[in-house]
Design an enzyme around this catalytic site. Structure first.
Site, mmCIF file in Angstrom:
data_model
loop_
_atom_site.group_PDB
_atom_site.id
_atom_site.type_symbol
_atom_site.label_atom_id
_atom_site.label_comp_id
_atom_site.label_asym_id
_atom_site.label_seq_id
_atom_site.Cartn_x
_atom_site.Cartn_y
_atom_site.Cartn_z
ATOM 1 N N HIS A 172 0.859 -1.201 0.000
ATOM 2 C CA HIS A 172 0.000 0.000 0.000
ATOM 3 C C HIS A 172 0.886 1.239 0.000
ATOM 4 O O HIS A 172 1.479 1.587 1.029
ATOM 5 C CB HIS A 172 -0.909 0.020 1.233
ATOM 6 C CG HIS A 172 -1.817 1.206 1.305
ATOM 7 N ND1 HIS A 172 -3.138 1.095 1.648
ATOM 8 C CD2 HIS A 172 -1.613 2.528 1.081
ATOM 9 C CE1 HIS A 172 -3.702 2.290 1.632
ATOM 10 N NE2 HIS A 172 -2.780 3.188 1.299
ATOM 11 N N HIS A 200 1.366 5.471 -1.768
ATOM 12 C CA HIS A 200 0.948 6.585 -2.631
ATOM 13 C C HIS A 200 2.197 7.153 -3.299
ATOM 14 O O HIS A 200 3.098 7.632 -2.601
ATOM 15 C CB HIS A 200 0.267 7.685 -1.805
ATOM 16 C CG HIS A 200 -0.966 7.202 -1.107
ATOM 17 N ND1 HIS A 200 -2.221 7.357 -1.646
ATOM 18 C CD2 HIS A 200 -1.128 6.543 0.069
ATOM 19 C CE1 HIS A 200 -3.112 6.816 -0.816
ATOM 20 N NE2 HIS A 200 -2.477 6.314 0.223
ATOM 21 N N LEU A 201 2.234 7.091 -4.627
ATOM 22 C CA LEU A 201 3.414 7.593 -5.350
ATOM 23 C C LEU A 201 3.156 8.932 -6.027
ATOM 24 O O LEU A 201 4.099 9.562 -6.512
ATOM 25 C CB LEU A 201 3.872 6.565 -6.392
ATOM 26 C CG LEU A 201 4.376 5.226 -5.836
ATOM 27 C CD1 LEU A 201 4.765 4.285 -6.974
ATOM 28 C CD2 LEU A 201 5.553 5.420 -4.879
ATOM 29 N N ARG A 202 1.880 9.354 -6.107
ATOM 30 C CA ARG A 202 1.524 10.646 -6.729
ATOM 31 C C ARG A 202 1.933 10.682 -8.199
ATOM 32 O O ARG A 202 2.099 9.665 -8.846
ATOM 33 C CB ARG A 202 2.134 11.829 -5.957
ATOM 34 C CG ARG A 202 1.988 11.783 -4.444
ATOM 35 C CD ARG A 202 0.571 11.731 -3.978
ATOM 36 N NE ARG A 202 0.474 11.994 -2.539
ATOM 37 C CZ ARG A 202 -0.510 11.589 -1.771
ATOM 38 N NH1 ARG A 202 -1.518 10.889 -2.262
ATOM 39 N NH2 ARG A 202 -0.537 11.888 -0.488
ATOM 40 N N LYS A 250 -9.522 -0.598 -5.323
ATOM 41 C CA LYS A 250 -9.516 0.146 -4.062
ATOM 42 C C LYS A 250 -10.856 0.808 -3.833
ATOM 43 O O LYS A 250 -11.362 1.512 -4.718
ATOM 44 C CB LYS A 250 -8.419 1.213 -4.132
ATOM 45 C CG LYS A 250 -8.391 2.175 -2.956
ATOM 46 C CD LYS A 250 -7.932 1.470 -1.700
ATOM 47 C CE LYS A 250 -8.074 2.385 -0.482
ATOM 48 N NZ LYS A 250 -6.813 2.819 0.060
ATOM 49 N N HIS A 270 -10.405 1.239 2.277
ATOM 50 C CA HIS A 270 -10.187 2.299 3.261
ATOM 51 C C HIS A 270 -11.335 2.151 4.253
ATOM 52 O O HIS A 270 -12.462 2.535 3.961
ATOM 53 C CB HIS A 270 -10.173 3.688 2.617
ATOM 54 C CG HIS A 270 -9.855 4.749 3.619
ATOM 55 N ND1 HIS A 270 -8.638 5.381 3.680
ATOM 56 C CD2 HIS A 270 -10.589 5.249 4.656
ATOM 57 C CE1 HIS A 270 -8.633 6.225 4.703
ATOM 58 N NE2 HIS A 270 -9.807 6.175 5.306
ATOM 59 N N HIS A 287 -4.294 -0.395 6.361
ATOM 60 C CA HIS A 287 -3.771 0.483 7.418
ATOM 61 C C HIS A 287 -4.649 0.460 8.672
ATOM 62 O O HIS A 287 -5.195 1.476 9.084
ATOM 63 C CB HIS A 287 -3.576 1.917 6.923
ATOM 64 C CG HIS A 287 -4.654 2.471 6.035
ATOM 65 N ND1 HIS A 287 -5.969 2.496 6.405
ATOM 66 C CD2 HIS A 287 -4.604 3.024 4.803
ATOM 67 C CE1 HIS A 287 -6.677 3.045 5.439
ATOM 68 N NE2 HIS A 287 -5.867 3.369 4.450
ATOM 69 N N LEU A 327 -4.859 9.521 7.923
ATOM 70 C CA LEU A 327 -6.160 8.864 8.049
ATOM 71 C C LEU A 327 -6.042 7.400 7.625
ATOM 72 O O LEU A 327 -5.453 7.135 6.574
ATOM 73 C CB LEU A 327 -7.198 9.569 7.173
ATOM 74 C CG LEU A 327 -7.608 10.955 7.677
ATOM 75 C CD1 LEU A 327 -8.468 11.666 6.647
ATOM 76 C CD2 LEU A 327 -8.345 10.849 9.013
ATOM 77 N N ASP A 358 1.542 2.766 3.548
ATOM 78 C CA ASP A 358 0.692 3.946 3.368
ATOM 79 C C ASP A 358 1.519 5.222 3.329
ATOM 80 O O ASP A 358 1.054 6.281 3.775
ATOM 81 C CB ASP A 358 -0.405 4.041 4.439
ATOM 82 C CG ASP A 358 -1.537 4.961 3.996
ATOM 83 O OD1 ASP A 358 -1.629 5.277 2.793
ATOM 84 O OD2 ASP A 358 -2.331 5.375 4.855
HETATM 85 O O1 DOR Z 1 -3.457 9.853 5.507
HETATM 86 C C1 DOR Z 1 -3.816 9.481 4.401
HETATM 87 N N1 DOR Z 1 -3.277 10.005 3.286
HETATM 88 N N2 DOR Z 1 -4.779 8.560 4.315
HETATM 89 C C2 DOR Z 1 -5.324 8.212 3.146
HETATM 90 O O2 DOR Z 1 -6.180 7.382 3.126
HETATM 91 C C3 DOR Z 1 -4.905 8.892 1.895
HETATM 92 C C4 DOR Z 1 -3.562 9.430 2.009
HETATM 93 C C5 DOR Z 1 -3.204 10.382 0.906
HETATM 94 O O3 DOR Z 1 -3.461 10.088 -0.258
HETATM 95 O O4 DOR Z 1 -2.638 11.432 1.204
HETATM 96 ZN ZN ZN Z 2 -3.305 5.130 1.682
#
Ligand code: DOR
Ligand code: ZN
Length: 346
Positions: free
Chosen positions: A14, A16-18, A100, A137, A175, A220, A248
């Site tokens: 899990h 996030h690479l943006r 997701k 989520h 998470h 989150l 995460d």
């Molecule tokens: O803290 C978080 N950041 N929780 C998420 O579910 C998304 C993530 C984000 O994309 O920044």
């Molecule tokens: Zn996430």
């Protein structure tokens, strides 16, 4: 006392690479440590189709260092309008590895998320049939539900029914942050698993307010009570097949974090495996780190474990410096020294 540890190279189930400058800045950190990663689809706009996932995968590959050995595994962002046929075709042709589900407005870029789970019944039955994992989520978004109760209420009001209605669907509660989630996942059938982040093993909700508000510890689902953190540590360190590594890691610019309404997300890509090693060491469970980091995830996803190895040693290391990303910077986790470092990878 073990001072050195060699394990199979881990995967991150899990992350996030943006995109754009942020992708270019952060992906080398994930690719250096992890052989594979499940990449979250909450871009703007979200990755909702197989074609969009393939295009995003191409951008990730283009941003990798030339010598990287890293495979991005892509996810579909489910909406009320998701077409089961596109999800199925995308899984079967390798464009997607999982789907997701963000409840609408649960977190960053989730405005297009699902408002009514019942509409997705045909999607879930197609996914169960083809063996495609559903990643959750796990928070409700009803305005009356206290932020610290959102995961527990999701389990009772949403997840339990979903599990009962889809006995063959592989489900990852992502998470997890509560003892309630640990207990639920443990008691659930073998098709239900959970990921655990490094930061939820280290901080509780009081740490977010240690001496003043600390925006870089806000994510989150938000960190919960100390008893919850201890339950998460016990679950991760148990070696049980249902619990596996998902960082995460969620980078945001320093401006988006340090402001009147700061974004949710902890950026830990550069220090995650070191942090997990420290936690497992503190719990006397270093012999189970490999199960959590490198074996349980691939088994759940039906993939072979990695053949490469990574060696860690006990050594005090300074906290990460902010990472430059285009014209901004990203502040990394933790804000304290690390006790382990990676010495070798082959
Ligand atoms: O803290 C978080 N950041 N929780 C998420 O579910 C998304 C993530 C984000 O994309 O920044
Ligand atoms: Zn996430």
């Amino acid at each position: 006392m073990t001072d050195r540890l060699t394990i199979r190279r881990p995967d991150d189930w899990h992350v996030h690479l943006r995109d754009g400058d942020m992708l270019a800045a952060v992906v080398p950190l994930t690719a250096r440590r992890f052989a594979r990663a499940i990449v979250m689809p909450n871009l703007v706009p979200p990755v909702t189709t197989a074609a969009a996932a393939r295009a995003y995968r191409d951008r990730i590959r283009a941003a990798l260092p030339a010598d990287a050995r890293f495979t991005p595994l892509m996810t579909a962002y489910l909406t009320d309008a998701t077409d089961p046929a596109d999800i199925e075709a995308g899984f079967l042709d390798g464009s997607f590895n999982a789907a997701k589900l963000y409840p609408a407005h649960a977190t960053t870029n989730s405005a297009h998320g699902v408002t009514d789970l019942s509409r997705l019944a045909p999607v879930f039955s197609a996914m169960a049939r083809i063996g495609m994992p559903l990643l959750l989520h796990g928070e409700v978004t009803l305005p009356g539900v206290d932020i610290f109760d959102r995961e527990a209420v999701f389990i009772d009001d949403v997840l339990d029914g979903l599990v009962a209605a889809n006995p063959r669907l592989r489900i990852v509660l992502e998470h997890i942050t509560t003892r309630r989630a640990v207990d639920y996942v443990r008691a659930a059938p073998a098709n239900v698993a959970a990921t655990i982040t490094p930061h939820h093993l280290v901080i509780n909700r009081t740490d977010i307010f240690r001496g003043g508000v600390r925006p870089h510890l806000y994510c989150l689902p938000v960190a919960k009570r100390e008893e919850d953190r201890l339950a998460l540590r016990a679950a991760a360190c148990s070696g049980e097949a249902k619990f596996f590594l998902g960082t995460d890691s969620a980078p945001h610019s320093v401006e988006a974090k340090e402001c009147a309404c700061g974004a949710a997300g902890v950026f830990n890509a550069g220090t995650a495996i070191e942090t997990y090693a420290q936690v497992f060491d503190e719990e006397g469970a270093l012999d189970r780190l490999e199960a959590f980091a490198s074996l349980n995830g691939p088994r759940f996803y039906g993939m072979p474990p990695n053949e490469e190895r990574i060696t860690l040693e006990r050594a005090r290391t300074e906290p990460p410096a902010p990472l430059r990303a285009g014209r901004t910077r990203v502040v990394g986790f933790p804000d304290a020294p690390l006790a382990w470092r990676v010495v070798d990878q082959a």
